[in-house]
Design an enzyme around this catalytic site. Structure first.
Site, PDB file in Angstrom:
ATOM      1  N   HIS A  47     -23.875 -20.123  21.589  1.00  0.00           N
ATOM      2  CA  HIS A  47     -23.379 -20.016  22.968  1.00  0.00           C
ATOM      3  C   HIS A  47     -24.300 -19.112  23.797  1.00  0.00           C
ATOM      4  CE1 HIS A  47     -19.478 -20.726  20.668  1.00  0.00           C
ATOM      5  NE2 HIS A  47     -19.480 -21.736  21.512  1.00  0.00           N
ATOM      6  N   ARG A  88     -27.097 -29.302  21.964  1.00  0.00           N
ATOM      7  CA  ARG A  88     -27.316 -30.564  21.239  1.00  0.00           C
ATOM      8  C   ARG A  88     -26.615 -30.568  19.882  1.00  0.00           C
ATOM      9  NH1 ARG A  88     -32.501 -30.975  24.012  1.00  0.00           N
ATOM     10  NH2 ARG A  88     -33.685 -29.891  22.420  1.00  0.00           N
ATOM     11  N   GLN A  93     -21.273 -35.431  22.417  1.00  0.00           N
ATOM     12  CA  GLN A  93     -20.632 -34.853  23.600  1.00  0.00           C
ATOM     13  C   GLN A  93     -21.629 -34.736  24.752  1.00  0.00           C
ATOM     14  OE1 GLN A  93     -17.817 -31.365  23.478  1.00  0.00           O
ATOM     15  NE2 GLN A  93     -19.652 -30.248  24.028  1.00  0.00           N
ATOM     16  N   VAL A 118     -28.976 -23.934  17.672  1.00  0.00           N
ATOM     17  CA  VAL A 118     -29.296 -22.630  17.079  1.00  0.00           C
ATOM     18  C   VAL A 118     -28.721 -22.606  15.664  1.00  0.00           C
ATOM     19  CG1 VAL A 118     -28.969 -20.132  17.260  1.00  0.00           C
ATOM     20  CG2 VAL A 118     -29.284 -21.507  19.323  1.00  0.00           C
ATOM     21  N   SER A 142     -18.370 -22.062  15.707  1.00  0.00           N
ATOM     22  CA  SER A 142     -17.202 -21.175  15.659  1.00  0.00           C
ATOM     23  C   SER A 142     -16.399 -21.452  14.399  1.00  0.00           C
ATOM     24  CB  SER A 142     -16.316 -21.401  16.888  1.00  0.00           C
ATOM     25  OG  SER A 142     -17.071 -21.197  18.063  1.00  0.00           O
TER      26      SER A 142
END
Ligand code: AMP
Length: 285
Positions: free
Chosen positions: A37, A148, A153, A176, A186
């Protein structure tokens, strides 16, 4: 940094940013923020947009047997990360603020949503496109940053913004990863130490297929098979392994030579945790 809970306050704050000649850099998230994020926030800064993060665990994109109620909610820690990343606005609405009791509108993208995660999570993308439309409506003209990591999405949202002529530029950002290759997510915090080790099966499978591609393998069955073998070896339960055109996601039986033209995507369960990853054949490091 301003922490806002009401949609109208967020709308007003975005308008104010534009009035002072700044570009809104919208970063929609579900919170439990990590370096993936943070990279979107850095990307916004780099492209001269002011990072505006939204944190909303969107009920309409979860299926009845999915992890909506146990999804991590860590607003305080998230706010600290946003502050450190130079975020100007942090918008964290309640579900009742985003969906009124009379709510009866859904935004649906067809075609692109049918395979991959769309097949195993019916209704998921309708929830995503609906909430992203609402967030774009509140933010107004902006750049919006998506990872990505959630490859399908990103394609779906890009299509939707073009089709609905929304005043937003969608920016796709690189995945990442942890130093051992696991894509940050998450949901990684659900993994036990044993599962954390086995979760490497996703990236190992993708890299094995990518190596075959670089050696000249062009048959989808062989490339997909390489991923499946690694999932099995790591005792991961396959949800899907699919290979398709990078933009249309249309499945193919044989791939061409062009690097980056095909996406190989995987979803698998590690214990009870569903993980996803993907790679553009021949182009990723
Ligand atoms: P989420 O909070 O999982 O809904 O993700 C919010 C945004 O962060 C989405 O655009 C994701 O694609 C992006 N994102 C999540 N994980 C990563 C990652 N490891 N690398 C890059 N972007 C990510």
């Amino acid at each position: 940094m301003e922490l806002l809970h009401s949609p109208e306050q967020f709308r007003a704050a975005c308008n104010e940013l534009r009035l002072s000649q700044k570009q809104v850099g919208l970063i929609p998230t579900m919170g439990a923020l990590h370096a993936g994020h943070a990279s979107l926030m850095a990307m916004a800064r780099k492209s001269s947009a002011v990072p505006c993060v939204t944190i909303f665990v969107n009920p309409t994109q979860f299926g009845p047997n999915e992890d909506f109620s146990k999804y991590p909610r860590t607003l305080e820690a998230d706010a600290a990360i946003c502050e450190a990343e130079g975020v100007a606005l942090l918008f964290a609405p309640a579900a009742s603020d985003m969906y009124s009791p009379l709510d009866s509108t859904r935004v649906r993208v067809s075609g692109l949503t049918e395979g991959l995660c769309g097949r195993s999570r019916p209704g998921h993308f309708d929830g995503v496109t609906t909430v992203v439309t609402k967030l774009l409506a509140l933010a107004g003209p902006c750049k919006a940053f998506f990872g990505r990591k959630d490859y399908q999405q990103l394609q779906v949202v890009t299509r939707m913004v073009a089709d609905l002529m929304l005043d937003a530029t969608i920016v796709g950002c690189p995945i990442v990863r942890e130093s051992d290759g696991l894509a940050l997510s998450s949901r990684n915090r659900y993994l036990s130490p044993d599962e954390r080790g086995r979760a490497l099966g996703l990236i190992r499978g993708l890299l094995a297929a990518d190596a075959l591609f670089r050696y000249g393998e062009r048959q989808t069955a062989e490339l997909v098979g390489a991923v499946e073998r690694e999932l099995e070896r790591c005792e991961l339960r396959k949800d899907y392994v699919e290979l398709g055109h990078a933009a249309s996601l249309e499945p193919v039986e044989v791939v061409g030579d062009a690097a980056g033209a095909y996406v190989l995507a995987v979803a698998a369960y590690c214990g009870k945790t569903r993980l996803i990853d993907n790679l553009l054949l021949g182009s990723d490091p």
